[in-house]
Design an enzyme around this catalytic site. Structure first.
Site, short mmCIF file in Angstrom:
data_model
loop_
_atom_site.label_atom_id
_atom_site.label_comp_id
_atom_site.label_asym_id
_atom_site.label_seq_id
_atom_site.Cartn_x
_atom_site.Cartn_y
_atom_site.Cartn_z
N LYS A 112 0.86 -1.28 0.15
CA LYS A 112 0.15 0.16 -0.03
C LYS A 112 1.09 1.07 0.06
O LYS A 112 1.85 1.27 0.78
CB LYS A 112 -0.74 -0.02 1.29
CG LYS A 112 -1.91 1.03 1.40
CD LYS A 112 -3.11 0.58 2.17
CE LYS A 112 -4.23 1.64 2.36
NZ LYS A 112 -5.16 1.09 3.31
N ASP A 251 -16.43 -1.09 -1.05
CA ASP A 251 -15.25 -1.30 -1.61
C ASP A 251 -14.27 -1.81 -0.44
O ASP A 251 -13.29 -2.08 -0.86
CB ASP A 251 -14.61 -0.28 -2.48
CG ASP A 251 -15.06 1.25 -1.93
OD1 ASP A 251 -15.96 1.34 -1.56
OD2 ASP A 251 -13.90 1.77 -1.63
#
Ligand code: AMP
Ligand code: MG
Length: 486
Positions: A112, A251
């Protein structure tokens, strides 16, 4: 395993084909440094924790090199954000590095903060040190509490400026998850009107993770049921430990029911059912007490996305299972927190009335339940009483509780031990994370991250040398504004 090279990649998601992702390399940091390394997560991968301190690993964790067998890609998805549908989302700043075979099954490695992707929209593709520390600690805190969650292997820091409300520095986090397939992954292909790709994704999840569903007469119904039930169980568990996710967009919901995507999350300090941990959530859509209902809302969104695979009556039938399961789970957790082994008719009211008492008095949720483990029917329970502004209300409740305990078969010591195994002493209070972040940002001192990680790995143990981490927030730490920016 003593070397990263020995990780055994098995990139099943990649085999789904190009419609599902964009292959992409990370954009590495110049001059990276190691901020945090999690030996427990290393063990999960079968890696020697020492590996995390090697230059090779740092190069990998900072996007400058690839582990052999890794094949990075940005996944595409969409989702309902705060109730409205956004047709195109995706890994805007993260990459699935690959999937690794472990003793616990397949594990996704995700980097990330790895730079821009085709799904970045107008954003920079980066994550900041502050938010990676928050994500790193949250995954470990939940895991320690027994709540399914993604976890973190390491954080690499940099001196790259990243602009948020102020200028911060960029960091990357290696996240471990059972899967990064989200409710929104199915929604993307459904609203693109590509039912064959919804099916391919469902087949992938079933084949890879749900062998029992694969053998059922209706595999897609079994997949949906698994998602609905795992979500109900997960959210009941969040409620029990006082966890507020903050951004329960579709999501951000894993199809396997692991806590995913930590942003402005928070653990309750004072019990406030209407607590909103996300400073940007003005209407309280994702307030603590709305999480169970939002979980169902999200399962409904998933039902729509699967409606080309599953007939509507079957979808409805499974959706109807959510609420009773969530309530049963919640009541089970509440009884355990009260140390009640038997289920009796007044138990729900006993629990509800206690929570009302905590809410009315603004009483610390974790501290109260931890002290409750030492409740003695034959005393006035001063340590608990001291937490309650309304002593009479506490005394009245305590009398009912004492009477109820008399019906329990377990000896007091045994009950206390069982209660200590479900009522944590240590949770990741916002102010604790904030202290670790300020030390890291202001002094480049990362020791508090590791100290917190260690405490939170064993939240039910007394750990007398760590007593200070059990304290409710000081004044400055009570109302920290946690924004969405990360
Ligand atoms: P989140 O609210 O963090 O779950 O993110 C929502 C969407 O925005 C996801 O598609 C993310 O990948 C994307 N996103 C969030 N932050 C960034 C960023 N700094 N750069 C690019 N994309 C981002
Ligand atoms: Mg997200």
């Amino acid at each position: 395993m003593s070397r990263m090279q020995e990780l055994s990649f098995d990139n099943r998601f990649r085999a789904l084909g190009a419609a599902f992702y964009t292959p992409l390399r990370p954009t590495g940091f110049a001059n990276p440094h190691l901020v945090a390394a999690n030996p427990d997560a290393a063990a999960l991968l079968g890696l020697d924790p020492e590996v995390l301190h090697s230059p090779e690993f740092l190069a990998w964790a900072s996007g400058n090199a690839e582990a052999p067998g890794s094949a990075p890609l940005a996944m595409v998805y969409s989702g309902h954000q705060f109730g409205g549908y956004t047709p195109q989302l995706g890994d805007g700043r993260g990459l699935l590095l690959g999937q690794v075979r472990t003793a616990q099954g397949l594990i996704d490695l995700h980097l990330k903060g790895a730079g821009k992707t085709p799904y970045s929209r107008f954003a920079d593709g980066r994550a900041v040190l502050r938010s990676t520390i928050r994500e790193y600690l949250a995954g470990e805190a939940l895991h320690g509490l027994g709540v399914p969650s993604t976890r973190a292997l390491a954080i690499a820091g940099s001196d790259e400026p990243v602009i948020r409300e102020r200028v911060e520095t960029g960091a990357m986090l290696i996240r471990l998850a059972r899967t990064h397939v989200r409710f929104g992954s199915f929604e993307y292909f459904h609203y693109q009107q590509r039912p064959e790709l919804v099916r391919a994704l469902a087949d992938h999840v079933i084949e890879t993770y749900l062998p029992a569903a694969a053998h059922s007469s209706e595999p897609y119904v079994a997949l949906f049921r698994h998602a609905v039930q795992a979500t109900a169980r997960l959210i009941a568990h969040w409620q029990a430990v006082g966890f507020c996710h903050g951004v329960m967009n579709t999501d951000n919901l894993s199809i396997l029911g692991e806590t995913l995507d930590f942003g402005p999350y928070g653990f309750l300090d004072a019990y406030d059912p209407r607590h909103i941990c996300n400073h940007s959530d003005h209407e309280g859509r994702y307030a603590y007490d709305r999480q169970p209902a939002i979980g169902l809302w999200n399962c409904n969104a998933l039902a729509h996305a699967l409606s080309t695979l599953i007939p509507v009556p079957a979808l409805r039938e499974v959706l109807l299972e959510y609420e009773p399961l969530l309530l049963a789970e919640l009541r089970r957790h509440q009884r355990a927190k009260l140390g009640l082994e038997l289920a009796q008719s007044g138990d729900d009211a006993l629990s509800d009335d206690l929570l009302a008492l905590l809410a009315a008095g603004g009483i610390d949720y974790t501290l109260f339940f931890r002290r409750l483990c030492d409740f003695r029917p034959d005393t006035d329970n001063q340590p608990l009483r001291d937490l309650c502004p309304d002593r009479d209300a506490f005394d009245a409740w305590a009398r009912r509780y004492a009477a109820r305990l008399a019906a329990e078969p377990r000896a007091a010591a045994e009950r206390a031990a069982a209660m200590r195994a479900v009522n944590p002493k240590y949770v990741l209070r916002n102010y604790l994370a904030e202290i670790a972040i300020r030390k890291a940002e202001d002094e480049g001192d990362y020791s508090e991250i590791e100290a917190l990680r260690r405490v939170l790995a064993r939240p039910f143990a007394e750990q007398p040398e760590c007593e200070r981490y059990a304290a409710p927030p000081p004044d400055w730490g009570r109302k920290l504004a946690i924004s969405c920016s990360s």
